[in-house]
Design an enzyme around this catalytic site. Structure first.
Site, PDB file in Angstrom:
ATOM      1  N   GLY A  46      46.789  29.554  42.042  1.00 41.02           N
ATOM      2  CA  GLY A  46      47.726  30.648  42.245  1.00 41.02           C
ATOM      3  C   GLY A  46      46.959  31.927  42.527  1.00 41.02           C
ATOM      4  O   GLY A  46      45.812  32.073  42.103  1.00 41.02           O
ATOM      5  N   GLN A  51      44.942  40.629  44.009  1.00 36.89           N
ATOM      6  CA  GLN A  51      43.632  40.025  43.763  1.00 36.89           C
ATOM      7  C   GLN A  51      42.743  40.016  45.005  1.00 36.89           C
ATOM      8  O   GLN A  51      41.538  39.777  44.900  1.00 36.89           O
ATOM      9  CB  GLN A  51      43.792  38.598  43.219  1.00 36.89           C
ATOM     10  CG  GLN A  51      44.374  38.580  41.801  1.00 36.89           C
ATOM     11  CD  GLN A  51      44.487  37.170  41.262  1.00 36.89           C
ATOM     12  OE1 GLN A  51      45.442  36.478  41.532  1.00 36.89           O
ATOM     13  NE2 GLN A  51      43.477  36.742  40.518  1.00 36.89           N
ATOM     14  N   CYS A  93      41.646  32.801  35.117  1.00 34.40           N
ATOM     15  CA  CYS A  93      42.094  33.708  36.174  1.00 34.40           C
ATOM     16  C   CYS A  93      40.939  33.923  37.143  1.00 34.40           C
ATOM     17  O   CYS A  93      39.805  34.146  36.710  1.00 34.40           O
ATOM     18  CB  CYS A  93      42.515  35.045  35.541  1.00 34.40           C
ATOM     19  SG  CYS A  93      43.008  36.281  36.749  1.00 34.40           S
ATOM     20  N   LEU A  94      41.215  33.869  38.434  1.00 31.98           N
ATOM     21  CA  LEU A  94      40.151  34.028  39.433  1.00 31.98           C
ATOM     22  C   LEU A  94      39.499  35.413  39.356  1.00 31.98           C
ATOM     23  O   LEU A  94      38.370  35.591  39.806  1.00 31.98           O
ATOM     24  CB  LEU A  94      40.695  33.784  40.842  1.00 31.98           C
ATOM     25  CG  LEU A  94      41.138  32.343  41.149  1.00 31.98           C
ATOM     26  CD1 LEU A  94      41.720  32.254  42.557  1.00 31.98           C
ATOM     27  CD2 LEU A  94      39.991  31.354  40.990  1.00 31.98           C
ATOM     28  N   HIS A 135      52.063  34.077  35.158  1.00 37.06           N
ATOM     29  CA  HIS A 135      50.706  34.630  35.264  1.00 37.06           C
ATOM     30  C   HIS A 135      50.597  35.532  36.499  1.00 37.06           C
ATOM     31  O   HIS A 135      50.094  36.659  36.423  1.00 37.06           O
ATOM     32  CB  HIS A 135      49.717  33.453  35.355  1.00 37.06           C
ATOM     33  CG  HIS A 135      48.278  33.846  35.537  1.00 37.06           C
ATOM     34  ND1 HIS A 135      47.290  33.479  34.651  1.00 37.06           N
ATOM     35  CD2 HIS A 135      47.657  34.570  36.513  1.00 37.06           C
ATOM     36  CE1 HIS A 135      46.125  33.971  35.074  1.00 37.06           C
ATOM     37  NE2 HIS A 135      46.315  34.628  36.205  1.00 37.06           N
ATOM     38  N   GLU A 136      51.111  35.037  37.643  1.00 37.69           N
ATOM     39  CA  GLU A 136      50.985  35.816  38.882  1.00 37.69           C
ATOM     40  C   GLU A 136      51.922  37.028  38.895  1.00 37.69           C
ATOM     41  O   GLU A 136      51.559  38.088  39.416  1.00 37.69           O
ATOM     42  CB  GLU A 136      51.226  34.925  40.107  1.00 37.69           C
ATOM     43  CG  GLU A 136      50.313  33.703  40.224  1.00 37.69           C
ATOM     44  CD  GLU A 136      48.826  34.003  40.125  1.00 37.69           C
ATOM     45  OE1 GLU A 136      48.427  35.146  40.397  1.00 37.69           O
ATOM     46  OE2 GLU A 136      48.068  33.088  39.743  1.00 37.69           O
ATOM     47  N   HIS A 139      50.341  39.795  37.228  1.00 38.87           N
ATOM     48  CA  HIS A 139      49.413  40.532  38.107  1.00 38.87           C
ATOM     49  C   HIS A 139      50.150  41.628  38.884  1.00 38.87           C
ATOM     50  O   HIS A 139      49.617  42.720  39.088  1.00 38.87           O
ATOM     51  CB  HIS A 139      48.746  39.590  39.119  1.00 38.87           C
ATOM     52  CG  HIS A 139      47.527  38.888  38.601  1.00 38.87           C
ATOM     53  ND1 HIS A 139      46.440  39.563  38.088  1.00 38.87           N
ATOM     54  CD2 HIS A 139      47.207  37.575  38.513  1.00 38.87           C
ATOM     55  CE1 HIS A 139      45.509  38.694  37.715  1.00 38.87           C
ATOM     56  NE2 HIS A 139      45.952  37.467  37.955  1.00 38.87           N
TER      57      HIS A 139
END
Ligand code: ZN
Length: 154
Positions: A46, A51, A93-94, A135-136, A139
């Site tokens: 995701g 990001q 998380c990336l 989660h996204e 962000h």
């Protein structure tokens, strides 16, 4: 294909709120393509637009064993209802390489969003998709997984 640099948690941009996308915005198709290229190159499931440094409310998701139609795109997603039932899942998380934390979230969420072609859509998500969407969407609101855990645990 354009793999973009992923914004790290040290960048204050990740703490800003993303802006809603207007139906007239013609840049979203190219943005989504870059987001998918970047997500796949990083081995993620995701990604939120912030990001890769774009403060627009766009999310891409491609879960293992997920939608057989391929990646799912969510424009202007919002959670309109969440289950009272919650569960803990270990998330990464990336934007926070090497960090894994236990995050407690509702197990089911009802999400309203727009598709890439501008249609109004809704989805009742559960399992990994529910976790990933929350989660996204975090962000898009400047929230990171480390905000969900007590300092002792982190
Ligand atoms: Zn993340």
């Amino acid at each position: 294909m354009t793999v973009r640099k992923i914004v790290s948690s040290l960048n204050r941009m990740l703490r800003q709120r993303s802006q809603p996308v207007s139906l007239e915005d013609r840049t979203i198709g190219a943005l989504v393509k870059d987001m998918l290229d970047t997500m796949y190159a990083a081995g993620g499931v995701g990604l939120a637009a912030v990001q890769i440094g774009v403060l627009k409310q766009v999310i891409v998701v491609d879960l293992p064993g997920g939608d057989p139609l391929g990646p799912q795109i969510f424009i202007n997603p919002e959670i309109i209802e969440a289950s009272g039932e919650q569960a803990v899942f270990r998330e990464g998380c990336l934007s926070l390489p090497g960090v894994m934390v236990n995050v407690k979230r509702p197990t089911h969420v009802h999400v309203r969003y727009r598709s890439l072609d501008g249609r109004a859509c809704e989805i009742m998500a559960h399992g990994l998709l529910a976790i990933c969407l929350q989660h996204e969407i975090d962000h898009l609101n400047g929230v990171l997984i480390t905000d969900h855990v007590s300092p002792e645990e982190f």
